[in-house]
Enzyme design. Structure first.
Site, PDB file in Angstrom:
ATOM      1  N   ALA A 118       0.858  -1.191   0.000  1.00  0.00           N
ATOM      2  CA  ALA A 118       0.000   0.000   0.000  1.00  0.00           C
ATOM      3  C   ALA A 118       0.890   1.236   0.000  1.00  0.00           C
ATOM      4  CB  ALA A 118      -0.918   0.005   1.224  1.00  0.00           C
ATOM      5  N   GLN A 173      27.164  34.243 -21.061  1.00  0.00           N
ATOM      6  CA  GLN A 173      25.705  34.210 -21.212  1.00  0.00           C
ATOM      7  C   GLN A 173      25.128  32.818 -20.930  1.00  0.00           C
ATOM      8  OE1 GLN A 173      23.787  34.737 -25.119  1.00  0.00           O
ATOM      9  NE2 GLN A 173      22.885  36.590 -24.270  1.00  0.00           N
ATOM     10  N   GLN A 216      25.746  21.033 -12.726  1.00  0.00           N
ATOM     11  CA  GLN A 216      26.308  21.321 -14.046  1.00  0.00           C
ATOM     12  C   GLN A 216      27.170  22.587 -14.012  1.00  0.00           C
ATOM     13  OE1 GLN A 216      25.913  19.218 -16.497  1.00  0.00           O
ATOM     14  NE2 GLN A 216      27.125  20.363 -17.974  1.00  0.00           N
ATOM     15  N   GLY A 240      30.351  22.033 -12.539  1.00  0.00           N
ATOM     16  CA  GLY A 240      31.169  21.135 -13.355  1.00  0.00           C
ATOM     17  C   GLY A 240      31.726  19.984 -12.524  1.00  0.00           C
ATOM     18  N   GLY A 241      32.993  19.670 -12.759  1.00  0.00           N
ATOM     19  CA  GLY A 241      33.635  18.557 -12.052  1.00  0.00           C
ATOM     20  C   GLY A 241      33.564  18.730 -10.549  1.00  0.00           C
ATOM     21  N   GLU A 268       5.187  11.363   0.099  1.00  0.00           N
ATOM     22  CA  GLU A 268       3.878  12.008   0.337  1.00  0.00           C
ATOM     23  C   GLU A 268       3.063  12.060  -0.949  1.00  0.00           C
ATOM     24  OE1 GLU A 268       3.064  14.722   3.164  1.00  0.00           O
ATOM     25  OE2 GLU A 268       4.585  13.965   4.521  1.00  0.00           O
TER      26      GLU A 268
END
Lengths: 378, 259
Positions: free
Chosen positions: A127, A274, A331, A334-335, A358
């Site tokens: 359940a 950017q 991301q 990065g590393g 939930e």
């Protein structure tokens, strides 16, 4: 919890205590899956377990909005400490909704005076999303009730002093009832701590009920009222999951923004490119949108018109946002984001479960669609 | 026992301080204000005295603009019983003696058995006000205390301060002034309940006329704040370690004259 300035002061105090006492422990807590007594002690001492307890019983009588603000602040630092408070508040909700004056005295008292902790025991092996399929039984025995069954995925399992458990007193949806089960009851035992992907410091266990005898006075609400109580509890609780998701997304975003200003590549901070700027702008927009939806759901609840659909939307949108924002934060780092030296990978692992617990986000869509279209004919 | 604690609101320790457009003050935009940490030790100690004796009153006192109420509320949230706020524009930029005169007047009105404060405020670091207040009142003063114990009859206090290699212990008659050094205690965090309860507690506001103190210009006048010249950049000595170390030693000896 009073005027916004009181809440601001409370959050400032909370932030400082966490920064000084808890943040240095977080990597260790994540690594070892430990929830130190010192952290529980601090959170209890600050009064976080009494947030939803009414003022008449010595608590803070917080609105759902203020509860969400506190949970959001906790989750900005760590989701495991947020869920410690969140799960406890969820387990107290049925008492707020349907507890008799005697029951409120009996159970809120120990929370306020002795820092007793509650856990919510709903899910079972068969359940999960289908909560109405609960198999745990509660059978009358004189003035007592005898509970038998197995609960799964109990947050605060093993460290809680009381379990708010749902069990079957008859067939079908109308046959579910809520009970408060003291942790020290004979016949109650706790399974091993699950080894989890995220929320690692927060203990999750099975709960075994083998002929656990409790007074009938521990039944919350009328017999058979359990499913209605559950629905109302989840409507109040899902915004707190959304708050957790928004908080941890904000924590990941804060880290990503700081990193983007410091990390230099090609002779300039990566935050001047950017590609990164647009990512951060979209992350911030998504977090604000999720926050707005969450506090709208909480406000409806506080104004006395709780909406299951709005609560489900808040939880769905905030948890999906948290997953995306934390992934993007990794991301941007990065590393380094992939290393445990920075908190973003932990936020990413912690985010996943907000899409699951939930009510999975698939169930959230069912709740929303049912509100729009009525019950499906499948 | 009534204990009065003098607190000062200061910029958060993490503040990047900049000289403001008025060169006699720092730029205050965006600053988070806190209770000076040494004053927090004083508040904590006052609360412990009240708890230990099972009775008493802790009164937090501060002077300054409206925002100072936030600092007082934070003391009330920690557990102080009430607060006094001297709201006097003349106190802005006042010298320590003027501040001490104002605070001494509040102390005379309140008549506590003990005054606690931090050893210094962490903004301008003068460390003068505690001692000046004691002098104006004619009370004994012990600065930089690391521990204290009030006699059961409330007539004297034994307080210790750390000196090189030892703890100096003193007995002082009450009333007196004690200033707190780090290590005196570990201040508690305001609890949510404390914060909610704080709004019901009184912050008494006193104006310039209420104390009968003549605030007639500072004896110590701040001329201006000068930004420190930027630190010259470091120098990297390149080359193989053996030669680089030789060059480093030569530079330290001949140019820096450090060795």
């Amino acid at each position: 919890m009073g005027k916004p300035s009181d809440l601001a002061l409370a959050l400032e105090s909370l932030r400082r205590a966490l920064r000084e006492q808890v943040v240095p422990l977080l990597p260790h807590m994540d690594e070892t899956q430990e929830f130190p007594d010192s952290v529980r002690g601090l959170l209890t001492e600050l009064g976080l377990l009494t947030l939803v307890v009414p003022e008449a019983h010595g608590g803070l009588g917080s609105s759902l909005t203020d509860l969400c603000r506190v949970i959001e602040e906790l989750a900005r630092w760590d989701a495991s400490i947020a869920v410690f408070v969140q799960a406890h508040a969820t387990a107290l909700r049925p008492l707020l909704l349907a507890g008799s004056p005697e029951q409120r005295r009996a159970f809120f008292g120990p929370v306020v005076e002795q820092g007793r902790l509650f856990a919510f025991a709903l899910t079972e092996p068969h359940a999960g999303s289908d909560a109405a399929a609960i198999a745990a039984r509660a059978e009358p025995a004189g003035d007592d009730c005898v509970l038998s069954g197995r609960k799964r995925f109990v947050t605060n399992g093993g460290i809680a002093d009381y379990y708010l458990a749902f069990a079957r007193t008859g067939p079908g949806r109308k046959g579910l009832t809520a009970f408060v089960v003291p942790a020290r009851s004979p016949g109650l035992s706790v399974g091993k701590r699950e080894n989890k992907m995220g929320l690692r410091a927060s203990p999750t266990t099975d709960l075994f009920l083998e002929g656990v005898r409790i007074p009938a006075a521990h039944r919350i609400g009328a017999e058979g009222q359990g499913f209605a109580l559950l629905t109302a509890t989840l409507t109040a609780s899902r915004p707190t999951i959304a708050a957790q998701a928004v908080g941890l997304a904000q924590g990941a975003l804060d880290t990503a923004v700081r990193y983007a200003m410091e990390r230099e590549q090609f002779g300039q901070p990566i935050g001047s490119f950017q590609g990164i700027r647009f990512m951060l702008a979209e992350m911030a927009t998504a977090v604000e949108a999720a926050r707005a939806l969450l506090y709208r759901a909480a406000a409806c609840h506080d104004e006395g018109v709780p909406s299951p659909a709005l609560s489900a939307m808040a939880k769905l949108f905030a948890s999906d946002t948290a997953m995306r924002v934390t992934t993007d934060a990794v991301q941007i780092l990065g590393g380094y984001g992939y290393l445990k030296d920075y908190p973003v990978e932990r936020f990413m692992r912690d985010a996943k479960v907000t899409q699951i617990f939930e009510g999975t986000n698939q169930i959230m869509r069912l709740v929303i669609a049912k509100d729009l279209l009525g019950r499906s004919r499948e | 026992m009534k204990v009065l604690v003098l607190v000062k609101q200061v910029p958060d320790t993490a503040t990047q301080v900049k000289v403001g457009s008025d060169p006699r003050a720092i730029a205050t935009t965006g600053i988070t204000w806190i209770v000076s940490p040494y004053d927090e030790f004083a508040v904590e100690e006052a609360l412990r005295i009240r708890e230990k004796r099972g009775t008493g009153e802790v009164v937090a006192v501060s002077g300054g603009p409206e925002r100072v109420k936030e600092a007082l509320r934070s003391c009330l949230a920690m557990g102080a019983d009430r607060a006094v706020h001297v709201l006097d524009p003349a106190l802005e930029g006042a010298d320590t003696l003027t501040t001490a005169r104002v605070l001494a007047a509040v102390i005379q009105q309140e008549a506590p058995q003990l005054v606690l404060t931090g050893r210094q405020a962490i903004d301008d670091d003068t460390g003068a006000v505690g001692a000046q207040v004691a002098e104006l009142l004619g009370w004994p003063c012990l600065s930089w205390i690391m521990e204290e114990a009030i006699a059961e009859d409330g007539a004297t206090v034994r307080a210790g301060r750390q000196v090189e290699g030892a703890l100096e212990l003193f007995d002082l008659p009450l009333p007196c002034v004690l200033t707190a050094q780090k290590g005196l205690n570990e201040p508690r965090y305001p609890t949510l309940k404390g914060i909610m309860g704080a709004k019901k507690k009184e912050i008494k506001e006193l104006g310039p006329g209420d104390l009968g103190v003549n605030v007639d210009g500072p004896q110590l006048e701040l001329v201006r704040l000068e930004a420190l010249p930027p630190r010259p950049p470091g120098r990297i000595i390149p080359g193989e370690p053996k030669e680089a170390v030789r060059e480093l030693v030569r530079v330290l000896r001949e140019e820096a004259k450090a060795i």
